[in-house]
Motif scaffolding. Structure first.
Motif, PDB file in Angstrom:
ATOM      1  N   LEU A  96       2.506   8.000   1.374  1.00  0.00           N
ATOM      2  CA  LEU A  96       1.739   9.201   1.033  1.00  0.00           C
ATOM      3  C   LEU A  96       1.477  10.046   2.281  1.00  0.00           C
ATOM      4  O   LEU A  96       1.553  11.282   2.235  1.00  0.00           O
ATOM      5  N   LEU A  97       1.178   9.393   3.384  1.00  0.00           N
ATOM      6  CA  LEU A  97       0.915  10.108   4.627  1.00  0.00           C
ATOM      7  C   LEU A  97       2.163  10.823   5.136  1.00  0.00           C
ATOM      8  O   LEU A  97       2.083  11.959   5.626  1.00  0.00           O
ATOM      9  N   SER A 126       0.831  -1.205   0.000  1.00  0.00           N
ATOM     10  CA  SER A 126       0.000   0.000   0.000  1.00  0.00           C
ATOM     11  C   SER A 126       0.867   1.257   0.000  1.00  0.00           C
ATOM     12  O   SER A 126       1.805   1.368   0.799  1.00  0.00           O
ATOM     13  N   ALA A 164       0.550   4.751  -7.905  1.00  0.00           N
ATOM     14  CA  ALA A 164      -0.633   4.036  -7.417  1.00  0.00           C
ATOM     15  C   ALA A 164      -1.710   3.929  -8.494  1.00  0.00           C
ATOM     16  O   ALA A 164      -2.469   2.964  -8.528  1.00  0.00           O
ATOM     17  N   ASN A 200       4.600  13.337  -3.495  1.00  0.00           N
ATOM     18  CA  ASN A 200       3.212  12.874  -3.463  1.00  0.00           C
ATOM     19  C   ASN A 200       2.661  12.645  -4.864  1.00  0.00           C
ATOM     20  O   ASN A 200       1.907  11.695  -5.108  1.00  0.00           O
ATOM     21  N   ARG A 250      -0.163   4.083   0.949  1.00  0.00           N
ATOM     22  CA  ARG A 250      -0.756   5.033   1.888  1.00  0.00           C
ATOM     23  C   ARG A 250       0.231   5.537   2.946  1.00  0.00           C
ATOM     24  O   ARG A 250       0.279   6.756   3.195  1.00  0.00           O
TER      25      ARG A 250
END
Length: 221
Positions: free
Chosen positions: A125-126, A120, A197, A190, A122
């Motif tokens: 990205l976070l 993932s 993604a 990002n 995520r």
């Protein structure tokens, strides 16, 4: 499902971007050019001259009363920082969080690009979003202090008593713009993550079709 070369490349590119963010934030914290200003004595504006530059933790001041330059280094420990306590504490604290997020993004990017299976995006990205958020917060706090106070005065109480003034002579220095560059770099990270993604191509999606063709050719023989 294995990652294709394009996705690996995009994720690995964010590793270098995160390293650049770390370098930019550390450089901004360690340098003394968040604000650069000039000064004059109101009682002797023709012969007097001054130059002041400072960062979040220390600064340098050169004053000429008309008979030679006097150099003086000052630090926040001595309580002589031109910015108010809430401003430099807020700025420094947010940059510390952004620095930690940059380190986390480096680790996640290295692991993500080295992993054979799809993971993932995520967390990565976070982390980069946190860099953008907290560097923007630091920029906002410092700009607020700059326009409310620093552009009008960066002199100490002792200098003010000696009629020194820096009113409307201050500029944002290189150290500040390094944080702006770190924000842009994290934002580009990002973008790279979102592109990776969104790309639906993976090695295993192609492999079954190739395997079916090979099996069909074997059956013909």
């Amino acid at each position: 499902m294995k990652l294709n070369l394009f996705k690996r490349s995009m994720i690995f590119a964010t590793f270098f971007g995160s390293c650049l963010c770390i370098a930019l934030i550390v450089a901004s914290l360690g340098t003394t050019h968040w604000v650069d200003a000039r000064a004059r004595r109101l009682s002797n504006p023709i012969e007097s001259e001054g130059r002041i530059s400072f960062g979040l933790f220390e600064g340098h001041k050169e004053l000429n009363f008309g008979y030679g330059w006097r150099n003086h280094d000052f630090s926040i420990k001595a309580g002589t920082h031109p910015a108010r306590r809430w401003a430099w504490c807020g700025t420094a604290a947010q940059l510390a969080v952004a620095l930690a997020a940059s380190a986390g993004a480096c680790v996640l990017a290295a692991l993500g690009s080295a992993a054979r299976s799809r993971c993932s995006p995520r967390p990565l990205l976070l982390c980069n979003s946190a860099i953008v958020l907290f560097t923007l917060g630091a920029i906002a706090v410092w700009l607020t202090e700059f326009f409310l106070r620093l552009q009008h005065n960066v002199m100490s109480d002792e200098d003010l008593a000696n009629t020194w003034s820096s009113d409307m002579t201050a500029d944002l220095g290189l150290s500040f713009w390094l944080i702006v560059a770190a924000t842009i770099t994290a934002f580009i990270n990002n973008v790279c993550i979102l592109i990776a993604a969104a790309d639906g191509r993976d090695v295993d999606t192609i492999a079954p079709a190739l395997e079916e063709k090979v099996n069909g050719a074997i059956m013909l023989y």
